[in-house]
Scaffold this motif. Structure first.
Motif, PDB file in Angstrom:
ATOM      1  N   ASN A   1      34.777   9.482  -2.208  1.00 40.71           N
ATOM      2  CA  ASN A   1      34.456   8.650  -1.041  1.00 40.71           C
ATOM      3  C   ASN A   1      35.253   9.150   0.166  1.00 40.71           C
ATOM      4  N   PRO A   2      34.918  10.339   0.681  1.00 37.11           N
ATOM      5  CA  PRO A   2      35.699  10.929   1.769  1.00 37.11           C
ATOM      6  C   PRO A   2      35.589  10.104   3.044  1.00 37.11           C
TER       7      PRO A   2
ATOM      8  N   SER B   1      29.129   4.714   1.824  1.00 41.25           N
ATOM      9  CA  SER B   1      27.768   4.573   1.296  1.00 41.25           C
ATOM     10  C   SER B   1      27.617   5.394   0.023  1.00 41.25           C
ATOM     11  N   ASN B   2      26.841   4.859  -0.897  1.00 42.21           N
ATOM     12  CA  ASN B   2      26.666   5.510  -2.183  1.00 42.21           C
ATOM     13  C   ASN B   2      25.650   6.654  -2.092  1.00 42.21           C
ATOM     14  N   PRO B   3      26.044   7.883  -2.451  1.00 42.88           N
ATOM     15  CA  PRO B   3      25.067   8.972  -2.501  1.00 42.88           C
ATOM     16  C   PRO B   3      23.968   8.698  -3.523  1.00 42.88           C
ATOM     17  N   SER B   4      22.880   9.423  -3.409  1.00 43.63           N
ATOM     18  CA  SER B   4      21.794   9.299  -4.379  1.00 43.63           C
ATOM     19  C   SER B   4      22.206   9.943  -5.702  1.00 43.63           C
ATOM     20  N   ASP B   5      21.441   9.665  -6.746  1.00 37.17           N
ATOM     21  CA  ASP B   5      21.723  10.279  -8.045  1.00 37.17           C
ATOM     22  C   ASP B   5      21.681  11.798  -7.948  1.00 37.17           C
TER      23      ASP B   5
ATOM     24  N   PRO C   1      30.643   1.629  -2.802  1.00 35.87           N
ATOM     25  CA  PRO C   1      29.913   0.546  -3.465  1.00 35.87           C
ATOM     26  C   PRO C   1      28.613   1.063  -4.077  1.00 35.87           C
ATOM     27  N   GLY C   2      28.376   0.694  -5.329  1.00 37.69           N
ATOM     28  CA  GLY C   2      27.159   1.123  -6.003  1.00 37.69           C
ATOM     29  C   GLY C   2      27.273   2.444  -6.736  1.00 37.69           C
TER      30      GLY C   2
ATOM     31  N   SER D   1      29.309   5.467 -14.695  1.00 35.77           N
ATOM     32  CA  SER D   1      29.656   6.617 -15.530  1.00 35.77           C
ATOM     33  C   SER D   1      30.358   7.728 -14.754  1.00 35.77           C
ATOM     34  N   LEU D   2      30.472   7.595 -13.424  1.00 36.69           N
ATOM     35  CA  LEU D   2      30.975   8.709 -12.619  1.00 36.69           C
ATOM     36  C   LEU D   2      32.379   9.133 -13.024  1.00 36.69           C
TER      37      LEU D   2
END
Length: 307
Positions: free
Chosen positions: A8-9, A108-112, A140-141, A145-146
């Motif tokens: 999360n830079p 913001s959460n990156p896409s898969d 967030p989000g 599993s990351l």
């Protein structure tokens, strides 16, 4: 080589004011913007002492500024492009009080697909890695599993994995058998529900962690394993900008692990001195050149103290 991952830079914005007063208007000299996030702060500090590769994401107009600053820094890195704009982190340093107020955007959460690209970069870097550092908050989000996936990549490559995170992610990292965890006292109590720092650290170790480095702010730092616990403290308190102090402790641990050093007291001594040296610098990601002198002023003792 030390490989750092920053999930999360942030584009760090720092202003110094004479005195911060709630609800008042302040004037300050021009602020400073810098590519940041905990893993990148670790990479900046470690890069002066060991080979480093920083892995993270960048997106939007803030991401473009972030990427330009990182390119100018000289820190070896790879950026995964993402659609969402890179978040901002704002630090206001109060000269009179000697402390810092921080406002962090959540991110913001990156896409898969974007997460997959970052994980692929980590896998590609592992053949040359001797330490893997995963540092900072998760947006967030973020997939549950990351963290386990990243830790498993490092463990499968046979390298120690150092994790600095907070909240539920701290317990997840412990369950995934991170080698080293570096919480602060508030983060440890929040995650474990235990207010005693030694009990909290041992709770993480019981889940599979080898070493807990626990920041205690002005009260120093603890290093706890299954069989040992030591406390480090400086002979006098320092004032300044503590924003990157914990990141510098992680960098110290990573540099020593990269060199093959595992002695708990030596790791604690270096982590505490670099953490203190970071407080003396105006921006996160730097340590003051006086760190050897600060290290010489440390007192290392068993914890709890044996009277």
């Amino acid at each position: 080589m030390i490989v750092t991952v920053t999930p999360n830079p942030a584009l760090d914005l720092t202003w110094h004011v004479d005195r911060l007063e709630t609800g008042e208007t302040h004037r300050a000299d021009a602020g400073v913007s810098r590519a940041g996030g905990k893993g990148l702060n670790v990479a900046r500090v470690a890069a002066a002492h060991a080979p480093v590769l920083a892995l993270t994401t960048a997106g939007g107009t803030t991401g473009a500024e972030f990427a330009a600053d990182l390119a100018a820094s000289g820190v070896p890195h790879r950026l995964v492009p993402v659609l969402a704009p890179t978040r901002r982190s704002i630090a206001i340093v109060d000269r009179a009080a000697g402390d810092t107020t921080i406002i962090n955007e959540r991110g913001s959460n990156p896409s898969d697909t974007e997460w997959g690209a970052l994980i692929a970069e980590v896998v590609e870097a592992m053949p040359g890695a001797s330490v893997l550092v995963v540092s900072g908050s998760l947006p967030p989000g973020a997939p549950p599993s990351l963290l386990p996936v990243l830790i498993t990549i490092g463990r499968d490559a046979g390298v120690p994995v150092i994790v600095d995170t907070s909240g539920a992610a701290l317990l997840v990292a412990a369950e995934a058998s991170a080698t080293v965890l570096k919480p602060n006292a508030a983060e440890l109590a929040d995650a474990t529900g235990l207010t005693d720092p030694l009990e909290g650290a041992r709770a993480l170790i019981a889940r599979g962690v080898e070493l807990v480095l626990l920041s205690l702010g002005a009260d120093g730092m603890l290093a706890v394993t299954a069989t040992e616990a030591h406390h480090a403290s400086l002979d006098s308190a320092l004032s300044g900008n503590p924003t990157g102090a914990g990141d510098s402790a992680v960098a110290a641990c990573a540099v020593l692990y990269e060199a093959g050093e595992r002695d708990i007291e030596q790791v604690l001594r270096r982590a505490t001195s670099w953490s203190a040296a970071a407080v003396l610098m105006p921006l996160a990601g730097d340590i003051h050149e006086s760190w050897p002198e600060l290290e010489s002023r440390l007192t290392i003792s068993p914890y709890p103290r044996e009277d």
